[in-house]
Design an enzyme around this catalytic site. Structure first.
Site, PDB file in Angstrom:
ATOM      1  N   ASP A 191     -14.253   3.384   6.272  1.00 43.43           N
ATOM      2  CA  ASP A 191     -13.242   4.257   5.206  1.00 43.43           C
ATOM      3  C   ASP A 191     -13.728   4.553   4.120  1.00 43.43           C
ATOM      4  O   ASP A 191     -13.429   5.555   3.571  1.00 43.43           O
ATOM      5  CB  ASP A 191     -11.892   3.362   5.120  1.00 43.43           C
ATOM      6  CG  ASP A 191     -10.726   4.028   4.456  1.00 43.43           C
ATOM      7  OD1 ASP A 191     -10.406   4.999   4.994  1.00 43.43           O
ATOM      8  OD2 ASP A 191     -10.521   3.586   3.494  1.00 43.43           O
ATOM      9  N   LYS A 232      -8.188  -0.812   5.797  1.00 45.64           N
ATOM     10  CA  LYS A 232      -8.309  -1.561   4.669  1.00 45.64           C
ATOM     11  C   LYS A 232      -7.468  -2.879   4.641  1.00 45.64           C
ATOM     12  O   LYS A 232      -7.721  -3.884   4.215  1.00 45.64           O
ATOM     13  CB  LYS A 232      -8.077  -0.783   3.636  1.00 45.64           C
ATOM     14  CG  LYS A 232      -9.165   0.089   3.185  1.00 45.64           C
ATOM     15  CD  LYS A 232      -8.852   0.860   1.674  1.00 45.64           C
ATOM     16  CE  LYS A 232      -7.597   1.841   1.701  1.00 45.64           C
ATOM     17  NZ  LYS A 232      -7.990   3.124   2.516  1.00 45.64           N
ATOM     18  N   HIS A 244       0.866  -1.399   0.027  1.00 48.72           N
ATOM     19  CA  HIS A 244       0.012   0.071  -0.281  1.00 48.72           C
ATOM     20  C   HIS A 244       0.808   1.221   0.081  1.00 48.72           C
ATOM     21  O   HIS A 244       1.851   1.184   0.662  1.00 48.72           O
ATOM     22  CB  HIS A 244      -1.061   0.051   1.174  1.00 48.72           C
ATOM     23  CG  HIS A 244      -1.880   0.907   1.147  1.00 48.72           C
ATOM     24  ND1 HIS A 244      -3.185   0.641   0.376  1.00 48.72           N
ATOM     25  CD2 HIS A 244      -2.256   2.160   1.258  1.00 48.72           C
ATOM     26  CE1 HIS A 244      -4.153   1.635   0.473  1.00 48.72           C
ATOM     27  NE2 HIS A 244      -3.540   2.574   0.959  1.00 48.72           N
ATOM     28  N   ARG A 295     -13.073  13.013   3.292  1.00 48.95           N
ATOM     29  CA  ARG A 295     -11.605  13.740   3.439  1.00 48.95           C
ATOM     30  C   ARG A 295     -10.964  14.237   2.103  1.00 48.95           C
ATOM     31  O   ARG A 295     -10.488  15.260   2.149  1.00 48.95           O
ATOM     32  CB  ARG A 295     -10.504  12.732   4.063  1.00 48.95           C
ATOM     33  CG  ARG A 295     -10.701  12.405   5.616  1.00 48.95           C
ATOM     34  CD  ARG A 295      -9.995  11.109   5.918  1.00 48.95           C
ATOM     35  NE  ARG A 295      -8.553  11.433   5.779  1.00 48.95           N
ATOM     36  CZ  ARG A 295      -7.537  10.556   5.295  1.00 48.95           C
ATOM     37  NH1 ARG A 295      -8.182   9.261   4.943  1.00 48.95           N
ATOM     38  NH2 ARG A 295      -6.384  10.742   5.086  1.00 48.95           N
ATOM     39  N   SER A 313      -6.842   4.847   8.189  1.00 46.30           N
ATOM     40  CA  SER A 313      -7.275   4.425   6.580  1.00 46.30           C
ATOM     41  C   SER A 313      -6.791   3.411   5.994  1.00 46.30           C
ATOM     42  O   SER A 313      -7.403   2.312   5.613  1.00 46.30           O
ATOM     43  CB  SER A 313      -7.260   5.849   5.879  1.00 46.30           C
ATOM     44  OG  SER A 313      -7.830   5.573   4.432  1.00 46.30           O
TER      45      SER A 313
HETATM   46  N1  URA Z   1      -4.107   5.934   1.329  1.00 47.15           N
HETATM   47  C1  URA Z   1      -5.346   5.576   1.898  1.00 47.15           C
HETATM   48  O1  URA Z   1      -5.724   4.626   1.811  1.00 47.15           O
HETATM   49  N2  URA Z   1      -5.581   6.269   3.032  1.00 47.15           N
HETATM   50  C2  URA Z   1      -5.041   7.405   3.061  1.00 47.15           C
HETATM   51  O2  URA Z   1      -5.726   8.181   4.072  1.00 47.15           O
HETATM   52  C3  URA Z   1      -4.011   7.875   2.432  1.00 47.15           C
HETATM   53  C4  URA Z   1      -3.396   7.021   1.406  1.00 47.15           C
END
Ligand code: URA
Length: 439
Positions: free
Chosen positions: A163, A189, A84, A170, A185
């Site tokens: 999220d 995930k 990620h 956001r 966040s």
């Molecule tokens: N990637 C994400 O999934 N969430 C964030 O807040 C920033 C980058």
């Protein structure tokens, strides 16, 4: 327990830590639409300014994770691994490393995001392929990870619904650049997708949410410590966003760049080849870390060779085509931009710095991302980079090319792009792509 939302907002606004009960009440009530967007926006802004301590960040992460279910991938054999990124401009590596690592034999379950602020999102990039459906059921997600070793989905009503809602809010309320909000966040995930290992690409610099290396490092440490708390193997790479990554930023343009890498095409134009090579190199390094986390290799170099072999053999491209098939995407219909405009230099010298966030904002002006939640993305809109930091430019030489469907949007993007540059007579050395690895 019942709380008054405005009391919780006021407490955070005044700089006091929230209890896990207060955080959980707010998140669960918002997810069920019992708290409106305007109160959540106010709390997000209060968190943005006041921050959260470690206990609050952990409570927020847990609450967001438990707003939905966790995918059970225990029936899928092998070390399940994902990557990620904290978000960048031209950051398209997931589309390359996912197929490489899956073709190398490791299951890659990916719950990805859409564009956030000035940064692009994997789901938006994939959806520029006509028909590509990222809204698969959990059962299909599990089945594809088991049978094809790869699948991409977004947050759903079942997985990380908190999220899903907060991320979109956001994006349009200027509350992205907050360590606890980013941590919660990402980790909510990633912990929901049933992985064993996680590679974090934590960006720093002008195009990242964390502009300073030290802030990016503390974000990385926080992300790693929470992920480890959940029993995951994790490594973080601190990578440079003081300039965009690769040749293109913009959804279908980035897919095209990824496809050329997966097909092992090399451009005869040395500048194009150099730009594309940045993306290829970072994708291979991240793939190597994903493979190495599984414990199947004795060194990163060995894992890198394995990843590169898979890429060169064409197996990663085959995997990408299979991925398109399972998501009903038709790559042969990838749209091409109708219009383009060369942006040229009015100065002679060297590119001293690039304000990468401004370049991302130029993308937003072109409709390559969303300025408000209801905006529809133009898949072919975006920017090509002909120069990067340290390159020389002469008057009239092309620095960017703008692409898109609506040339009426080009003028303001052009202004933004030119403003993003600092050109001087003294040459600045380009910074390395990877600054630090935390493992
Ligand atoms: N990637 C994400 O999934 N969430 C964030 O807040 C920033 C980058």
């Amino acid at each position: 327990m019942i709380f008054l939302p405005m009391e919780i907002i006021k407490k955070k606004r005044n700089g006091f830590p929230l209890t896990s009960e207060e955080i959980n009440f707010f998140i669960q009530s918002y997810t069920k639409s019992q708290i409106p967007d305007y109160q959540m926006s106010a709390l997000l802004m209060a968190i943005y300014f006041r921050g959260m301590n470690n206990e609050e960040t952990l409570a927020l992460t847990k609450s967001m994770l438990h707003s939905g279910i966790t995918v059970d991938l225990s029936s899928v054999p092998g070390f399940k691994v994902d990557k990620h990124s904290t978000g960048g401009v031209g950051d398209k590596t997931s589309l390359i490393l996912g197929p490489i690592v899956a073709a190398a034999g490791l299951p890659v379950p990916m719950i990805s995001g859409r564009g956030l602020g000035h940064t692009g999102g994997t789901l938006d990039k994939l959806e520029s392929i006509p028909g590509f459906n990222t809204q698969l059921s959990l059962e299909d997600f599990r089945k594809n990870v088991l049978e094809k070793k790869i699948c991409f989905i977004g947050q759903t009503q079942e997985i990380c619904p908190a999220d899903k809602k907060i991320y979109a809010l956001r994006d349009v309320t200027a509350t992205i650049e907050s360590l606890p909000l980013i941590c919660a966040s990402i980790i909510s995930k990633k912990m929901a997708e049933g992985i064993d290992g996680l590679v974090l690409d934590v960006k720093f610099g002008s195009g990242a949410f964390m502009k300073e290396l030290s802030d990016a490092e503390s974000l990385a440490q926080n992300l790693m410590s929470i992920a480890r708390g959940y029993g995951k193997k994790v490594v973080a790479l601190l990578t440079n966003m003081n300039q965009p990554l690769g040749r293109f930023a913009g959804n279908s343009l980035e897919v095209e760049e990824c496809v050329s890498i997966l097909k092992n095409e090399t451009s005869q134009d040395p500048v194009e080849a150099r730009m594309v090579n940045e993306t290829r190199e970072l994708s291979l390094i991240l793939s190597a870390h994903m493979i190495h986390l599984s414990g199947q290799t004795s060194s990163i170099d060995e894992a890198y060779s394995r990843a590169e072999k898979v890429l060169i053999s064409g197996k990663a491209y085959e995997k990408f085509l299979e991925l398109c098939q399972i998501h009903s995407g038709n790559l042969s219909l990838l749209p091409r931009p109708e219009h383009q405009l060369a942006v040229v230099s009015s100065q002679k010298g060297y590119i001293n710095s690039m304000n990468t966030e401004a370049i991302g904002v130029a993308g937003l002006l072109l409709k390559a991302g969303r300025a408000k939640a209801s905006d529809v993305i133009e898949p072919t809109a975006g920017v090509e980079f002909h120069k990067k930091v340290g390159d020389s430019v002469s008057i009239g030489e092309k620095i960017f090319t703008i692409y898109g469907k609506d040339p009426g949007l080009f003028a303001s993007a052009q202004v933004k792009l030119l403003e993003s540059l600092s050109i001087s007579l003294q040459k600045t050395a380009a910074e390395p792509l990877i600054k630090k690895i935390l493992s």
